[in-house]
Scaffold this active site. Structure first.
Site, PDB file in Angstrom:
ATOM      1  N   LYS A  51      -1.662 -52.359 -20.417  1.00 34.15           N
ATOM      2  CA  LYS A  51      -2.589 -51.899 -19.373  1.00 34.15           C
ATOM      3  C   LYS A  51      -3.995 -51.736 -19.947  1.00 34.15           C
ATOM      4  CE  LYS A  51       1.202 -49.936 -16.798  1.00 34.15           C
ATOM      5  NZ  LYS A  51       2.133 -48.838 -16.607  1.00 34.15           N
ATOM      6  N   GLN A  95       2.727 -42.815 -16.974  1.00 31.22           N
ATOM      7  CA  GLN A  95       3.768 -43.783 -17.318  1.00 31.22           C
ATOM      8  C   GLN A  95       5.144 -43.133 -17.162  1.00 31.22           C
ATOM      9  OE1 GLN A  95       3.278 -47.052 -17.972  1.00 31.22           O
ATOM     10  NE2 GLN A  95       5.466 -47.322 -18.114  1.00 31.22           N
ATOM     11  N   ASP A 118      -0.613 -46.361  -8.741  1.00 28.04           N
ATOM     12  CA  ASP A 118       0.760 -46.879  -8.754  1.00 28.04           C
ATOM     13  C   ASP A 118       1.338 -47.047  -7.352  1.00 28.04           C
ATOM     14  OD1 ASP A 118       2.008 -47.497 -11.200  1.00 28.04           O
ATOM     15  OD2 ASP A 118       2.176 -45.384 -11.761  1.00 28.04           O
TER      16      ASP A 118
HETATM   17  N1  GUN Z   1       7.513 -47.465 -15.626  1.00 31.11           N
HETATM   18  C1  GUN Z   1       8.042 -48.675 -15.326  1.00 31.11           C
HETATM   19  N2  GUN Z   1       7.280 -49.309 -14.406  1.00 31.11           N
HETATM   20  C2  GUN Z   1       6.272 -48.468 -14.114  1.00 31.11           C
HETATM   21  C3  GUN Z   1       5.158 -48.556 -13.221  1.00 31.11           C
HETATM   22  O1  GUN Z   1       4.955 -49.532 -12.489  1.00 31.11           O
HETATM   23  N3  GUN Z   1       4.321 -47.485 -13.221  1.00 31.11           N
HETATM   24  C4  GUN Z   1       4.531 -46.387 -13.992  1.00 31.11           C
HETATM   25  N4  GUN Z   1       3.669 -45.381 -13.906  1.00 31.11           N
HETATM   26  N5  GUN Z   1       5.550 -46.277 -14.819  1.00 31.11           N
HETATM   27  C5  GUN Z   1       6.410 -47.317 -14.868  1.00 31.11           C
END
Ligand code: GUN
Length: 288
Positions: A51, A95, A118
């Site tokens: 990211k 996350q 998200d």
């Molecule tokens: N963990 C696995 N996929 C994701 C996601 O798309 N966003 C977040 N925040 N955590 C994750």
């Protein structure tokens, strides 16, 4: 045909970079995404690194806050409250998964809806299911973009989603419905799963089990989207939920792991961050 999420994501990121480069002139700054990582899970570390890298490519400012596994829920909620109030922060991403002593739902709900890049906030989820404007969850959004870029017709087709998570299974089923597919959501308790999945003209697999989908579970000519990110227990290499080598000859269109859905998820996160930024700037007359 193998759809390369990596290539599609690259071209979309280049377009976004061109757009973001004009923002300082119009808005005085670029979008700012804050990513919070709790603990040392290698998968989560690699996602968060991805990211940050994509943010740099697009020109988005990225702050990654790392905290030990031992952080308390109250401390995490305090941090989110500060970021919610910070006018220089446009997007907040925590996350997942979080350690067991932290209530994930509470943390997600604590993020301001306007900064929920998200699309996991209860108000964004509600808006999705009511077909109202909202921030779409990144992986489902990326999957629809991939299908469209590959020229796959969704309308009127039989789609089967394996997996019913809040992050992927449920929202991708809803987006496929919105594209007028006929959608079945299958899961670990589905009886005669192979019989169900063989009917799929579009099969989306998000169950989190290495090479779970075998050739006998896939109909001739199906479109197969593999959301899984697993370690192959035999080779230790990254692999999807689909046994790619066995399924690829039967599929008309298929995605690979790595280089498939993953890069599109991150690309959509960049897009969501830009959308949150622009919405904020628009609502404040451009003075941020
Ligand atoms: N963990 C696995 N996929 C994701 C996601 O798309 N966003 C977040 N925040 N955590 C994750």
């Amino acid at each position: 045909m193998v759809i390369s999420g990596k290539e599609l994501a690259l071209s979309l990121k280049m377009k976004m970079a061109g757009e973001v480069a004009t923002f300082p002139r119009w808005y005085g700054r670029v979008p700012h995404l804050v990513v919070i990582l709790v603990g040392e899970d290698p998968g989560s570390i690699s996602y968060v690194t991805g990211k940050a890298k994509a943010s740099a490519e697009v020109g988005i400012r990225n702050t990654t806050i790392r905290r030990p596994e031992s952080i308390g829920e109250a401390e995490l909620l305090d941090m989110i409250a500060r970021l919610n109030a910070d006018n220089d922060v446009d997007g907040i991403l925590v996350q997942l998964p979080l350690p067991k002593h932290i209530d994930e739902a509470k943390v997600i709900a604590a993020i301001r809806q306007e900064k929920d890049v998200d699309g996991f906030h209860p108000l964004n989820v509600a808006a999705l299911w009511q077909k109202q404007p909202c921030t779409l969850p990144c992986t489902p959004k990326g999957i629809i973009k991939m299908l469209k870029s590959a020229g796959v017709t969704i309308e009127g087709r039989r789609a089967v989603v394996i997996g019913r998570s809040n992050i992927v299974g449920l929202p991708v089923a809803k987006l496929l419905l919105d594209e007028n597919a006929t959608v079945t959501v299958a899961h670990s308790r589905t009886k005669n799963l192979a019989e169900v999945t063989r009917q799929a003209e579009i099969l989306v697999v998000a169950i989190g089990r290495p090479k779970f989908v075998t050739a006998d579970m896939v109909g001739e000519g199906a479109v197969v989207i593999d959301v899984g990110v697993n370690r192959d227990p035999e080779t230790g290499k990254l692999c999807g939920d689909v046994d790619f080598a066995a399924v690829e000859p039967k599929a008309s269109v298929i995605t690979k792991v790595p280089g498939g859905v993953g890069p599109m998820t991150i690309c959509c996160l960049m897009e969501n961050t830009i959308e949150c930024f622009l919405r904020k700037m628009g609502s404040r007359g451009g003075n941020g």
